[in-house]
Design a protein around this motif. Sequence first.
Motif: not given
Length: 86
Positions: A47-51, A56-58, A68-76
Amino acid sequence: MLGFAGAFYGRSVAYDTAFAAGNEQLSHALARNVLVSEDASLAVPLAAYVRQAAAALDTVDEAAMRSAAWSFAVPDARAADAEAAS
């Protein structure tokens, strides 16, 4: 195919509702649908990663999104650990 679509859209509504309702509800929805568990505590890091990913997508502008010049965040892991401890 209709069953697949129904399951997809049903989960989508569940995630949207849970995301808006707060971390506890999001953890419950993710535990049920992703981890196949009723133990929401197992899904707190997810859930923390989803948030984190949603935040980041915002920040991605429309041109980057369309190309498509973006990527999903690396989990912290630290953020997930802090969320789990709270």
